[in-house]
Design a protein around this motif. Structure first.
Motif, mmCIF file in Angstrom:
data_model
loop_
_atom_site.group_PDB
_atom_site.id
_atom_site.type_symbol
_atom_site.label_atom_id
_atom_site.label_comp_id
_atom_site.label_asym_id
_atom_site.label_seq_id
_atom_site.Cartn_x
_atom_site.Cartn_y
_atom_site.Cartn_z
ATOM 1 N N UNK A 46 34.277 -22.987 19.626
ATOM 2 C CA UNK A 46 35.128 -22.371 20.640
ATOM 3 C C UNK A 46 35.104 -20.869 20.486
ATOM 4 N N UNK A 47 35.172 -20.182 21.621
ATOM 5 C CA UNK A 47 35.032 -18.731 21.624
ATOM 6 C C UNK A 47 36.236 -18.074 22.284
ATOM 7 N N UNK A 48 36.645 -16.906 21.777
ATOM 8 C CA UNK A 48 37.697 -16.142 22.449
ATOM 9 C C UNK A 48 37.259 -15.688 23.837
ATOM 10 N N UNK A 49 38.247 -15.310 24.636
ATOM 11 C CA UNK A 49 37.989 -14.764 25.973
ATOM 12 C C UNK A 49 38.330 -13.279 25.984
ATOM 13 N N UNK A 50 37.950 -12.597 27.043
ATOM 14 C CA UNK A 50 38.266 -11.182 27.187
ATOM 15 C C UNK A 50 39.764 -10.955 27.076
ATOM 16 N N UNK A 51 40.143 -9.960 26.289
ATOM 17 C CA UNK A 51 41.542 -9.608 26.125
ATOM 18 C C UNK A 51 42.254 -10.319 25.002
ATOM 19 N N UNK A 52 41.653 -11.372 24.445
ATOM 20 C CA UNK A 52 42.298 -12.080 23.339
ATOM 21 C C UNK A 52 42.426 -11.161 22.122
ATOM 22 N N UNK A 62 40.658 -14.075 0.671
ATOM 23 C CA UNK A 62 40.912 -13.866 2.092
ATOM 24 C C UNK A 62 41.903 -12.719 2.281
ATOM 25 N N UNK A 63 41.466 -11.710 3.058
ATOM 26 C CA UNK A 63 42.291 -10.529 3.304
ATOM 27 C C UNK A 63 42.194 -10.125 4.764
ATOM 28 N N UNK A 64 43.311 -9.677 5.327
ATOM 29 C CA UNK A 64 43.308 -9.090 6.662
ATOM 30 C C UNK A 64 42.916 -7.634 6.534
ATOM 31 N N UNK A 65 41.826 -7.241 7.226
ATOM 32 C CA UNK A 65 41.338 -5.871 7.116
ATOM 33 C C UNK A 65 41.429 -5.099 8.425
ATOM 34 N N UNK A 66 41.677 -5.802 9.545
ATOM 35 C CA UNK A 66 41.759 -5.099 10.830
ATOM 36 C C UNK A 66 42.332 -6.029 11.889
ATOM 37 N N UNK A 67 42.819 -5.422 12.953
ATOM 38 C CA UNK A 67 43.188 -6.132 14.169
ATOM 39 C C UNK A 67 42.306 -5.616 15.292
ATOM 40 N N UNK A 68 42.076 -6.468 16.296
ATOM 41 C CA UNK A 68 41.239 -6.036 17.402
ATOM 42 C C UNK A 68 41.493 -6.844 18.650
ATOM 43 N N UNK A 93 36.810 -4.870 19.814
ATOM 44 C CA UNK A 93 37.142 -3.460 19.639
ATOM 45 C C UNK A 93 38.348 -3.356 18.717
ATOM 46 N N UNK A 94 38.205 -2.584 17.655
ATOM 47 C CA UNK A 94 39.293 -2.444 16.689
ATOM 48 C C UNK A 94 40.493 -1.742 17.318
ATOM 49 N N UNK A 95 41.684 -2.262 17.043
ATOM 50 C CA UNK A 95 42.921 -1.601 17.453
ATOM 51 C C UNK A 95 43.716 -1.102 16.251
ATOM 52 N N UNK A 96 43.427 -1.636 15.085
ATOM 53 C CA UNK A 96 44.111 -1.222 13.851
ATOM 54 C C UNK A 96 43.201 -1.552 12.677
ATOM 55 N N UNK A 97 42.876 -0.556 11.878
ATOM 56 C CA UNK A 97 42.018 -0.774 10.713
ATOM 57 C C UNK A 97 42.828 -0.644 9.434
#
Length: 200
Positions: A46-52, A62-68, A93-97
């Motif tokens: 399964x794949x994300x859609x635009x804007x997800x 396991x570490x969270x390194x960015x949001x996008x 596209x990264x929104x928070x690194x």
């Protein structure tokens, strides 16, 4: 390639938040050079859609390194057939690194490179990350002694060394603007001691 965002209204899984696992070696690459986007090719399922929204994870541990946010989806088509060689493509596209200060994501169960993520779990991760710290001005310098017959040749030699050695071998010096006494050297994205007298 279909990019119609209206497709999101017909999805059946109800998921619009995802966990994406960085490919091997990409975490180190992201720490060395700034990138605006993360592109994944060949992730099945399964794949994300635009804007997800996407939580970008590094593995082991396991570490969270960015949001996008997903800004492009489709297929990467080879120049020539056969059609079965078409690979799925996903651009985030990264929104928070937070590559230098990741937060633990051990509580998540990730199945493969792209995993649907409960919105509550996504928000909990984002809350751990918190708002981005304030930006400030930094001075960054790379000094190399170059032997050459002219300034122009010295500059050419300089860029040749930079291209050949890059951030994996060359120390970059960085300090807050106006405070040169706070200068630090970085190699491989981490602070590195350049004073041999201080080595053990």
């Amino acid at each position: 390639m279909t990019t119609d965002t209206a497709d999101r209204t017909t999805r059946t899984d109800g998921a619009d938040t995802w966990a994406v696992l960085l490919p091997p070696g990409r975490y180190e690459a992201e720490r060395l050079v700034h990138h605006d986007t993360l592109e994944l090719i060949g992730a099945e399922g399964s794949q994300p859609r635009l804007g997800d929204q996407v939580a970008v994870l590094a593995d082991a541990p396991s570490r969270l390194v960015a949001l996008g946010r997903v800004t492009d989806v489709g297929d990467l088509c080879p120049e020539e057939p056969p059609a079965e060689r078409v690979e799925p493509r996903l651009v985030i596209t990264y929104t928070r690194r937070s590559f230098d200060t990741p937060v633990s994501a051990d509580a998540l169960t990730v199945e493969g490179p792209v995993t649907p993520l409960d919105p509550t779990a996504f928000q909990a991760l984002a809350d751990q990350l918190g708002p981005p710290p304030p930006r400030q001005s930094w001075m960054v310098s790379l000094n190399l002694p170059i032997e050459a017959v002219s300034p122009a040749e010295a500059v050419r030699e300089f860029w040749a060394y930079v291209q050949e050695l890059g951030p994996r071998e060359l120390p970059a010096f960085v300090w807050p603007s106006g405070n040169e006494l706070a200068m630090q050297a970085f190699v491989l994205g981490e602070e590195a001691n350049q004073d041999p007298e201080e080595d053990d």
